[in-house]
Design a protein around this motif. Structure first.
Motif, PDB file in Angstrom:
ATOM      1  N   PRO A   1       0.762  -1.260   0.237  1.00 57.77           N
ATOM      2  CA  PRO A   1      -0.131   0.181   0.017  1.00 57.77           C
ATOM      3  C   PRO A   1       0.829   1.285  -0.058  1.00 57.77           C
ATOM      4  N   THR A   2       2.174   1.290   0.416  1.00 58.53           N
ATOM      5  CA  THR A   2       2.557   2.570   0.543  1.00 58.53           C
ATOM      6  C   THR A   2       4.324   2.627  -0.103  1.00 58.53           C
ATOM      7  N   LEU A   3       4.508   3.835  -0.414  1.00 64.76           N
ATOM      8  CA  LEU A   3       6.081   4.043  -1.060  1.00 64.76           C
ATOM      9  C   LEU A   3       6.985   3.289  -0.146  1.00 64.76           C
ATOM     10  N   GLU A   4       6.818   3.697   0.964  1.00 69.93           N
ATOM     11  CA  GLU A   4       8.128   3.280   1.754  1.00 69.93           C
ATOM     12  C   GLU A   4       8.298   1.690   2.186  1.00 69.93           C
ATOM     13  N   GLN A   5       6.926   1.056   2.276  1.00 73.27           N
ATOM     14  CA  GLN A   5       7.015  -0.433   2.603  1.00 73.27           C
ATOM     15  C   GLN A   5       7.264  -1.111   1.042  1.00 73.27           C
ATOM     16  N   SER A   6       7.046  -0.364   0.108  1.00 74.48           N
ATOM     17  CA  SER A   6       7.328  -1.051  -1.237  1.00 74.48           C
ATOM     18  C   SER A   6       8.958  -0.954  -1.485  1.00 74.48           C
ATOM     19  N   PHE A   7       9.403   0.203  -1.238  1.00 77.86           N
ATOM     20  CA  PHE A   7      10.714   0.316  -1.170  1.00 77.86           C
ATOM     21  C   PHE A   7      11.622  -0.610  -0.122  1.00 77.86           C
ATOM     22  N   ASP A   8      10.909  -0.730   0.895  1.00 79.22           N
ATOM     23  CA  ASP A   8      11.665  -1.622   1.984  1.00 79.22           C
ATOM     24  C   ASP A   8      11.616  -3.203   1.458  1.00 79.22           C
ATOM     25  N   ALA A   9      10.681  -3.437   0.817  1.00 84.78           N
ATOM     26  CA  ALA A   9      10.701  -4.634   0.292  1.00 84.78           C
ATOM     27  C   ALA A   9      11.476  -5.137  -0.803  1.00 84.78           C
ATOM     28  N   MET A  10      12.082  -4.206  -1.575  1.00 85.47           N
ATOM     29  CA  MET A  10      13.033  -4.312  -2.570  1.00 85.47           C
ATOM     30  C   MET A  10      14.386  -3.841  -2.103  1.00 85.47           C
ATOM     31  N   ASN A  11      14.523  -3.293  -1.137  1.00 82.41           N
ATOM     32  CA  ASN A  11      15.872  -2.764  -0.867  1.00 82.41           C
ATOM     33  C   ASN A  11      16.836  -3.711  -0.430  1.00 82.41           C
ATOM     34  N   PRO A  12      16.630  -4.875   0.281  1.00 84.02           N
ATOM     35  CA  PRO A  12      17.692  -5.826   0.623  1.00 84.02           C
ATOM     36  C   PRO A  12      18.143  -6.624  -0.478  1.00 84.02           C
ATOM     37  N   SER A  13      19.405  -7.028  -0.617  1.00 84.29           N
ATOM     38  CA  SER A  13      20.121  -7.730  -1.837  1.00 84.29           C
ATOM     39  C   SER A  13      19.274  -9.013  -1.972  1.00 84.29           C
ATOM     40  N   VAL A  14      18.988  -9.569  -0.724  1.00 82.52           N
ATOM     41  CA  VAL A  14      18.786 -11.125  -0.619  1.00 82.52           C
ATOM     42  C   VAL A  14      17.146 -11.279  -0.387  1.00 82.52           C
ATOM     43  N   LEU A  15      16.762 -12.165  -1.068  1.00 80.17           N
ATOM     44  CA  LEU A  15      15.071 -12.307  -0.918  1.00 80.17           C
ATOM     45  C   LEU A  15      14.669 -12.633   0.511  1.00 80.17           C
ATOM     46  N   PRO A  16      13.689 -12.356   0.912  1.00 75.84           N
ATOM     47  CA  PRO A  16      13.382 -12.471   2.282  1.00 75.84           C
ATOM     48  C   PRO A  16      12.754 -13.660   2.306  1.00 75.84           C
ATOM     49  N   GLY A  17      12.748 -14.390   3.504  1.00 80.23           N
ATOM     50  CA  GLY A  17      12.463 -15.993   3.760  1.00 80.23           C
ATOM     51  C   GLY A  17      11.042 -16.042   3.225  1.00 80.23           C
ATOM     52  N   ALA A  18      10.161 -15.164   3.235  1.00 82.06           N
ATOM     53  CA  ALA A  18       8.776 -15.217   3.265  1.00 82.06           C
ATOM     54  C   ALA A  18       8.480 -15.606   1.682  1.00 82.06           C
ATOM     55  N   ARG A  19       9.271 -15.351   0.807  1.00 83.74           N
ATOM     56  CA  ARG A  19       9.010 -15.650  -0.658  1.00 83.74           C
ATOM     57  C   ARG A  19       9.513 -17.024  -1.008  1.00 83.74           C
ATOM     58  N   LYS A  20       9.145 -18.049  -0.490  1.00 79.99           N
ATOM     59  CA  LYS A  20       9.812 -19.231  -0.631  1.00 79.99           C
ATOM     60  C   LYS A  20       9.620 -19.607  -2.224  1.00 79.99           C
ATOM     61  N   GLY A  21       8.366 -19.430  -2.753  1.00 82.11           N
ATOM     62  CA  GLY A  21       7.832 -19.938  -4.174  1.00 82.11           C
ATOM     63  C   GLY A  21       8.992 -19.372  -5.218  1.00 82.11           C
ATOM     64  N   ILE A  22       9.617 -18.196  -5.089  1.00 80.34           N
ATOM     65  CA  ILE A  22      10.447 -17.991  -6.088  1.00 80.34           C
ATOM     66  C   ILE A  22      11.838 -18.201  -5.447  1.00 80.34           C
ATOM     67  N   ALA A  23      12.177 -18.425  -4.291  1.00 79.55           N
ATOM     68  CA  ALA A  23      13.398 -18.538  -3.538  1.00 79.55           C
ATOM     69  C   ALA A  23      14.333 -19.663  -4.301  1.00 79.55           C
ATOM     70  N   GLY A  24      13.664 -20.743  -4.752  1.00 81.01           N
ATOM     71  CA  GLY A  24      14.216 -21.863  -5.387  1.00 81.01           C
ATOM     72  C   GLY A  24      14.927 -21.485  -6.555  1.00 81.01           C
ATOM     73  N   ALA A  25      14.587 -20.589  -7.155  1.00 81.22           N
ATOM     74  CA  ALA A  25      15.157 -19.839  -8.598  1.00 81.22           C
ATOM     75  C   ALA A  25      16.413 -19.323  -8.302  1.00 81.22           C
ATOM     76  N   SER A  26      16.384 -18.263  -7.418  1.00 81.59           N
ATOM     77  CA  SER A  26      17.396 -17.444  -7.096  1.00 81.59           C
ATOM     78  C   SER A  26      17.280 -16.847  -5.645  1.00 81.59           C
ATOM     79  N   SER A  27      18.418 -16.662  -4.898  1.00 82.90           N
ATOM     80  CA  SER A  27      17.978 -16.005  -3.609  1.00 82.90           C
ATOM     81  C   SER A  27      18.104 -14.443  -3.908  1.00 82.90           C
ATOM     82  N   LEU A  28      18.313 -14.004  -5.135  1.00 80.96           N
ATOM     83  CA  LEU A  28      18.549 -12.528  -5.479  1.00 80.96           C
ATOM     84  C   LEU A  28      17.058 -11.986  -5.222  1.00 80.96           C
ATOM     85  N   ASN A  29      16.947 -10.870  -4.398  1.00 88.11           N
ATOM     86  CA  ASN A  29      15.882 -10.052  -3.886  1.00 88.11           C
ATOM     87  C   ASN A  29      15.313  -9.499  -5.411  1.00 88.11           C
ATOM     88  N   VAL A  30      13.883  -9.311  -5.365  1.00 87.93           N
ATOM     89  CA  VAL A  30      13.141  -8.732  -6.475  1.00 87.93           C
ATOM     90  C   VAL A  30      13.393  -7.082  -6.394  1.00 87.93           C
TER      91      VAL A  30
END
Ligand SMILES: [Zn+2]
Length: 222
Positions: A72-101
């Motif tokens: 819903p917000t810009l800051e939360q959206s930025f925070d989701a993309m900011n770390p280099s590594v995918l957070p643990g919650a996104r297991k569905g795509i983590a198998g393909a790569s641990s690079l964050n979106v």
């Protein structure tokens, strides 16, 4: 007030009102982390997922992919993309790569455009096409449909990018699977696919109406 002064005032008002209607195109830098880890994970993604071996985490843009963040917000959206590594919650795509979106651009609901990565830096935002696609994330989702200000901003951004790069396609994320089998689609595992609904046909129809003078192609028609 003498006549000349009146004329000067009138000119001033006209200049001011014209300025109000022709908004300057501008972006603000709000960079996500692009450290050595993100760089190496990007180079690995290029090799493992796209089958492209190169020693830089860069792209040659041929396409723009529009998204909504479903956050819903810009800051939360930025925070989701900011770390280099995918957070643990996104297991569905983590198998393909641990690079964050991430996406090169993030557009707030008031139409303000933030550049999160250099335009030619690699970002993970669309299966099969990241290596040639600039991503534009818009803050919003199915519960907060994208605004007219975001429509204006996306149009301005597309016009700006088309002048700089050889952009051939503009698609919505929900249209990416139409590229399966197309020479541009490069994903080593044919089973690595996710179904997307963002940003939807309504938004894409409006964008295409606005940019029809640009001679840019859309989804592949089968
Ligand atoms: Zn998306």
């Amino acid at each position: 007030m003498n006549f000349n002064l009146k004329l000067l005032c009138l000119c001033g008002i006209l200049l001011f009102s014209n300025a109000a209607f022709t908004q300057t195109f501008r972006t603000f830098n709000k960079p996500v982390v692009f450290d050595e880890e993100r760089k190496q994970l990007s180079i690995e993604y290029l090799k493992v997922r796209h089958g492209i071996v190169q020693d830089s985490a860069t792209i040659v843009p041929k396409m723009i992919v529009l998204h909504w963040t479903a956050i819903p917000t810009l800051e939360q959206s930025f925070d989701a993309m900011n770390p280099s590594v995918l957070p643990g919650a996104r297991k569905g795509i983590a198998g393909a790569s641990s690079l964050n979106v991430a996406a090169q651009f993030l557009v707030d609901r008031d139409g303000m455009i933030f550049r999160q990565l250099p335009e030619t830096a690699f970002a993970r935002h669309v299966i099969g096409l990241n290596y040639c696609a600039i991503g534009v994330e818009n803050v919003g989702g199915s519960n907060a449909l994208l605004t007219d200000a975001q429509l204006d901003a996306n149009e301005a951004l597309i016009r700006y990018l088309k002048k700089k790069y050889k952009i051939e396609y503009v698609i919505g994320h929900h249209e990416y699977q139409s590229f399966i089998g197309h020479p541009l689609f490069k994903e080593t595992d044919p089973n690595y696919l996710t179904v997307k609904s963002d940003p939807g046909d309504e938004f894409m129809n409006k964008i295409r109406e606005r940019i029809k003078d640009l001679d840019i192609k859309g989804a592949i028609k089968k």
